[in-house]
Enzyme design. Sequence first.
Site, PDB file in Angstrom:
ATOM      1  N   ASP A  23     -16.972   7.468  -1.632  1.00  0.00           N
ATOM      2  CA  ASP A  23     -15.712   7.270  -0.886  1.00  0.00           C
ATOM      3  C   ASP A  23     -15.338   8.634  -0.287  1.00  0.00           C
ATOM      4  OD1 ASP A  23     -13.263   6.351   0.071  1.00  0.00           O
ATOM      5  OD2 ASP A  23     -12.278   6.293  -1.890  1.00  0.00           O
TER       6      ASP A  23
ATOM      7  N   ARG B 214     -13.779  -8.466   0.911  1.00  0.00           N
ATOM      8  CA  ARG B 214     -12.350  -8.203   0.718  1.00  0.00           C
ATOM      9  C   ARG B 214     -11.558  -9.481   1.000  1.00  0.00           C
ATOM     10  NH1 ARG B 214     -10.179  -3.154   1.048  1.00  0.00           N
ATOM     11  NH2 ARG B 214      -8.304  -4.279   0.417  1.00  0.00           N
TER      12      ARG B 214
ATOM     13  N   HIS C  36      -7.083   0.856  -6.640  1.00  0.00           N
ATOM     14  CA  HIS C  36      -7.313  -0.047  -5.496  1.00  0.00           C
ATOM     15  C   HIS C  36      -8.025  -1.289  -6.065  1.00  0.00           C
ATOM     16  CE1 HIS C  36      -7.619  -1.380  -1.509  1.00  0.00           C
ATOM     17  NE2 HIS C  36      -8.417  -0.473  -0.967  1.00  0.00           N
TER      18      HIS C  36
ATOM     19  N   GLN D 145     -10.005  -3.809  -3.858  1.00  0.00           N
ATOM     20  CA  GLN D 145     -11.288  -3.247  -3.416  1.00  0.00           C
ATOM     21  C   GLN D 145     -12.342  -3.426  -4.508  1.00  0.00           C
ATOM     22  OE1 GLN D 145     -12.014  -1.553  -0.312  1.00  0.00           O
ATOM     23  NE2 GLN D 145     -14.053  -1.968  -1.115  1.00  0.00           N
TER      24      GLN D 145
ATOM     25  N   CYS E 239     -16.305   1.940   0.227  1.00  0.00           N
ATOM     26  CA  CYS E 239     -15.184   1.037   0.496  1.00  0.00           C
ATOM     27  C   CYS E 239     -14.763   1.066   1.959  1.00  0.00           C
ATOM     28  CB  CYS E 239     -13.999   1.409  -0.395  1.00  0.00           C
ATOM     29  SG  CYS E 239     -13.469   3.119  -0.184  1.00  0.00           S
TER      30      CYS E 239
ATOM     31  N   ARG F 100       0.886  -1.177   0.000  1.00  0.00           N
ATOM     32  CA  ARG F 100       0.000   0.000   0.000  1.00  0.00           C
ATOM     33  C   ARG F 100       0.917   1.218   0.000  1.00  0.00           C
ATOM     34  NH1 ARG F 100      -5.334   1.220   3.509  1.00  0.00           N
ATOM     35  NH2 ARG F 100      -6.096  -0.016   1.763  1.00  0.00           N
TER      36      ARG F 100
HETATM   37  N1   CP Z   1     -11.250  -0.139   2.096  1.00  0.00           N
HETATM   38  C1   CP Z   1     -10.004  -0.257   2.552  1.00  0.00           C
HETATM   39  O1   CP Z   1      -9.053  -0.465   1.810  1.00  0.00           O
HETATM   40  O2   CP Z   1      -9.902  -0.154   3.913  1.00  0.00           O
HETATM   41  P1   CP Z   1      -8.524   0.017   4.725  1.00  0.00           P
HETATM   42  O3   CP Z   1      -7.962   1.343   4.349  1.00  0.00           O
HETATM   43  O4   CP Z   1      -8.954  -0.026   6.170  1.00  0.00           O
HETATM   44  O5   CP Z   1      -7.620  -1.084   4.371  1.00  0.00           O
HETATM   45  N1  NVA Z   2      -9.672   6.705  -1.532  1.00  0.00           N
HETATM   46  C1  NVA Z   2      -9.370   6.246  -0.228  1.00  0.00           C
HETATM   47  C2  NVA Z   2      -9.636   4.807  -0.098  1.00  0.00           C
HETATM   48  C3  NVA Z   2      -9.389   4.208   1.232  1.00  0.00           C
HETATM   49  C4  NVA Z   2      -9.632   2.746   1.291  1.00  0.00           C
HETATM   50  C5  NVA Z   2      -7.923   6.522   0.107  1.00  0.00           C
HETATM   51  O1  NVA Z   2      -7.065   6.359  -0.774  1.00  0.00           O
HETATM   52  O2  NVA Z   2      -7.634   6.951   1.217  1.00  0.00           O
END
Ligand code: CP
Ligand code: NVA
Length: 474
Positions: A391, A459, A296, A299, A431, A269
């Site tokens: 989101d 997920r 993502h 997701q 999400c 990530r």
């Molecule tokens: N939706 C999602 O990716 O959640 P987290 O940021 O908690 O992993």
């Molecule tokens: N768009 C958001 C998604 C989190 C799961 C982010 O990148 O923070």
Amino acid sequence: MSLYEKFTEQAQKAIGYAQDEAVRLGASAVDTEHLLLGLVSDVTNSASRLLHELGVSPSRVHAEVRYQLEQATKRRVDEGQVTPRARRALELAYDEARLLGREDIDTEHVLLGLLREGNSMACRVLESLQVNLERARAAVRPSRREATSAPIPVPLRHNPAIAGLRGRDLLSIEDLSSEECSALLQLAADVKKATRAGEELVRWRRPHLLAMVFEKPSLRTRFTFEAAMVHLGGHAIYLSPSEIGLGKRESVPDVARNLERWCQVVMARVFSHQTLVELAQNAQVPVINALSDLEHPCQALADFQTLIEHRGDPEGKHLVFVGDGNNVANSLMLLSAKLGTHFTIACPPGYEPDARITARAREIASDTGSEITITHDPVEAVRTADAIYTDVWASMGQEHEAQQRRQVFLPYQVNAELMKKAQPSAMVMHCLPAHRGEEITDEVIDGPQSVVFDQAENRMHAQKAVLAALVGDW
Ligand code: CP
Ligand code: NVA
């Protein structure tokens, strides 16, 4: 090797008992009912144990066979020692054993073969004792698991779309063909069913390690990847944002070259998508995007699994994203295009999804029949939505813009008023994490149309499917 030689000693014994039963009952050949009686002649074999678990004793089987024989008026025309129907049941037993990853055929597989053959006296006996193929299959797997630690690799090995994913990276939905997306979603659905039934549909032969590289925080992604690894017979090692110092303490290529020596798969990530690309270029093992500034994909796969669960075939459905054209929107747009789902994003001017990804999605959409629309009018957008998705307005890394974004995005809040403009059946998706009171109100996220926790659960299943497919050891 003849089929007979593939049977375990117990199964061969049961077939011997079946011959005795055929003689005892004056039959000219072994038929399925004799096979069934043969199976229950030994209470210690796996078929008898399985039937016992299903509440069926040998005496009930004998009584039911007697009853069915009395009812039957059929004449036997077969000349061989085993009727064609019984032979077919034994062949199906072999198939059931193979589906369960076994080379030999045990009595429990013969039981499954009898049920699968259908239309026979044995099958009628079992059905009148409330034993059908589905119940028997569900009961056979746990006992088989105790007997051997070998995997149950059925859907992987037999599905070329899944088998073709072995060893590949998943950085973007673009990395998957439409067929691969559908196959992964089907596998995720199968995995979910098996997981909920307490079975393991896919499991590696040897323990595998996943390196989890995080530059940003997470609840869902971290937990579900780690859980998926445990379910698959592996282990995940979490590397926190401060730990590695990607590109600071150590260069990204060097981190990749270290990790590949210790683990079979890496997920990361990251802030910059380019970091993922570099990790993938320098690691021999598959690299999975666990969220970047651009996409993502895990997701999006879980979200489509959820959409399919609630609405069936995604082709021709309409997914409407209300909010920022961010990483989640980009992946959803690409996956919509791949699966023939119409995708609309309603966003403030200047917050459209990535231009290259939009162009690519439209190119894919021209083949699949999906329509990709960008609008600034949320009210118009939601009218024909099957699912309304939102989101956060400021993604991780954009916290310094949060205040200014709150002003710009206010007309894009998913609230009761906006929901009135949509079909009452429209699903609400997010999400998570949600900023309640900003992009979505409590009333809507906690309301009856919301499926946000189904998305969160999926997920785990979708990632298990991804991990099993990319890291093949089956
Ligand atoms: N939706 C999602 O990716 O959640 P987290 O940021 O908690 O992993
Ligand atoms: N768009 C958001 C998604 C989190 C799961 C982010 O990148 O923070």
